[in-house]
Design a protein around this motif. Structure first.
Motif, short mmCIF file in Angstrom:
data_model
loop_
_atom_site.label_atom_id
_atom_site.label_comp_id
_atom_site.label_asym_id
_atom_site.label_seq_id
_atom_site.Cartn_x
_atom_site.Cartn_y
_atom_site.Cartn_z
N ARG A 153 3.36 -6.37 -9.60
CA ARG A 153 2.80 -6.62 -8.54
C ARG A 153 2.07 -7.67 -7.94
O ARG A 153 2.28 -8.28 -6.97
N VAL A 154 1.10 -8.17 -8.98
CA VAL A 154 0.47 -9.35 -8.42
C VAL A 154 1.42 -10.56 -8.51
O VAL A 154 1.33 -11.64 -7.59
N LEU A 155 2.21 -10.53 -9.66
CA LEU A 155 3.48 -11.84 -9.53
C LEU A 155 4.30 -11.70 -8.22
O LEU A 155 4.61 -12.74 -7.75
N GLU A 158 0.83 -1.19 -0.11
CA GLU A 158 -0.06 -0.10 -0.04
C GLU A 158 0.75 1.21 0.04
O GLU A 158 0.49 2.26 -0.31
N GLY A 159 2.19 1.07 0.63
CA GLY A 159 3.08 2.39 0.74
C GLY A 159 3.75 2.60 -0.35
O GLY A 159 4.52 3.69 -0.62
N MET A 160 3.67 1.87 -1.49
CA MET A 160 4.50 1.90 -2.67
C MET A 160 3.53 1.81 -3.69
O MET A 160 3.34 0.68 -4.42
N PRO A 161 3.06 2.78 -4.05
CA PRO A 161 2.02 2.89 -5.01
C PRO A 161 2.48 2.67 -6.64
O PRO A 161 3.71 2.63 -6.82
N ILE A 162 1.75 2.08 -7.46
CA ILE A 162 2.15 1.69 -8.69
C ILE A 162 1.21 2.11 -9.78
O ILE A 162 -0.15 2.55 -9.69
N GLU A 163 1.78 2.33 -11.03
CA GLU A 163 1.12 2.69 -12.32
C GLU A 163 0.19 1.52 -12.79
O GLU A 163 0.46 0.33 -12.30
N GLN A 164 -0.52 1.63 -13.74
CA GLN A 164 -1.46 0.52 -14.30
C GLN A 164 -0.53 -0.59 -14.84
O GLN A 164 -0.73 -1.68 -14.81
N ASN A 165 0.50 0.05 -15.66
CA ASN A 165 1.38 -0.82 -16.62
C ASN A 165 2.21 -1.77 -15.49
O ASN A 165 3.09 -2.69 -15.94
N GLN A 166 2.33 -1.32 -14.11
CA GLN A 166 2.98 -2.14 -13.09
C GLN A 166 2.35 -3.12 -12.33
O GLN A 166 2.86 -3.87 -11.41
N ILE A 167 0.93 -3.37 -12.66
CA ILE A 167 0.18 -4.33 -11.85
C ILE A 167 0.46 -5.66 -11.94
O ILE A 167 0.41 -6.20 -11.22
#
Length: 355
Positions: A135-137, A123-132
């Motif tokens: 993040r999931v992996l 939650e403390g490290m926001p990501i862009e849509q192309n990084q989703i």
């Protein structure tokens, strides 16, 4: 004297090797999934060290599905928070309460720590849509690794609780249930404030709430006092060390030395001093000046304290006498597992105060 020196030397070498391996693991994890997922790797390391020594008290057939399921649930909730902060409140409450309930069969051993750290760090490290996807992996791979290590290490365990057993034990008369509710509400409030006001380094608030939320108010009061004192001293030390006393080219070396010294610290408030210095150094690229970073750190700690006290106030309003730790198999094994608990304490203090 010789025996004491040998013991210290052995501990020093052990701590150094552990620190090097942890740093190496996080570097590799970051190289694979990106710097935006680096701190999830920190939570994963905490889990590996903890689950190797302590069991979750879960049925061994269900444990793999529970661990992996929690990590996948955290990934989903984290993605939801990117799109809608109000919907995120619902998902945060549901997710945090689920993994807290499933990982506090042995409340005294704080086996919820890896999950809550990974969740707060994500939650403390926001990501862009192309990084989703990454993040999931990162969450899924973390779940797979934790599952493999846990199942291999604890494959001979018997009499663990099933999901059905755990949820049958939920009661407002039990300390574990009250603790899980407090942690859920506290972290959810901290995360909402961070998202709503778009606070840089807002996970400092969540980490403070996590650290201060304890089963007993006496423990919370003690931690509040030590955390605030350690933070103030740490800010002053940071200004002295990195405000002109030490040339900037030596900053990396000093931080590495402080991280190593930290592994020997046992007192909570002294640990906070080292954590504060390292955190402020890491935040130098976020805030305009060191003084601004220090002011934010202190104010975030103060806000975390207020949230923790608010949760305690809500608890007192229940006006219920709760039982202490549930009388299950963990009490029978308490003396047997004292050595495990003392060894695990290093993991807890490390994970408890990573940021």
């Amino acid at each position: 004297m010789k025996k004491d020196f040998k013991s210290f030397l052995k501990l020093a070498i052990k701590n150094l090797i552990t620190l090097v391996l942890i740093v190496a693991f996080i570097i590799v994890f970051s190289a694979i999934f990106g710097s935006e997922n680096q701190l999830i790797g920190v939570g994963l390391v905490t889990g590996l060290m903890m689950f190797y020594s302590v069991d979750l008290g879960l049925n061994k057939k269900q444990a793999p599905f529970i661990i992996l399921g929690i990590c996948m649930l955290m990934a989903i909730s984290n993605i939801v928070s990117i799109y809608n902060i109000y919907l995120a409140i619902v998902f945060n409450i549901f997710t945090i309460y689920i993994f807290m309930t499933l990982s506090t069969v042995h409340l005294m051993y704080k086996t919820y720590m890896p999950f809550i750290l990974m969740y707060i760090f994500a939650e403390g490290m926001p990501i862009e849509q192309n990084q989703i996807t990454k993040r999931v992996l990162a969450f899924i791979l973390s779940g797979v690794i934790l599952t493999l290590v846990y199942c291999i290490k604890h494959r001979k365990l018997q009499n663990g609780k099933t999901v059905k057993d755990i949820y049958k034990d939920i009661s407002l008369s039990k300390e574990t249930t009250i603790f899980n509710i407090k942690m859920t509400l506290g972290i959810t409030i901290a995360m909402f404030l961070t998202e709503f006001f778009n606070i840089e380094k807002g996970m400092w608030i969540s980490i403070t709430v996590m650290s201060l939320t304890q089963p007993h108010f006496s423990m919370t009061k003690e931690r509040i006092k030590h955390r605030f004192l350690g933070t103030v001293i740490g800010v002053v030390c940071f200004f002295i060390l990195f405000g002109g006393l030490i040339p900037s080219e030596f900053f990396g070396i000093i931080v590495a030395i402080l991280s190593y010294i930290y592994t020997f610290m046992k007192s909570y408030w002294i640990q906070i001093i080292f954590v504060t210095i390292n955190s402020l150094n890491a935040a130098n690229g976020v805030f305009n000046t060191s003084y601004k970073a220090g002011a934010y750190r202190v104010s975030f700690i103060f806000l975390g304290i207020l949230i923790s006290l608010f949760i305690v106030f809500l608890e007192k309003m229940l006006d219920r006498k709760v039982k202490e730790y549930p009388s299950d198999e963990e009490e029978i094994q308490e003396n047997k597992e004292q050595n495990i608990l003392s060894n695990k304490q290093e993991v807890l203090t490390n994970g408890d105060e990573v940021c």
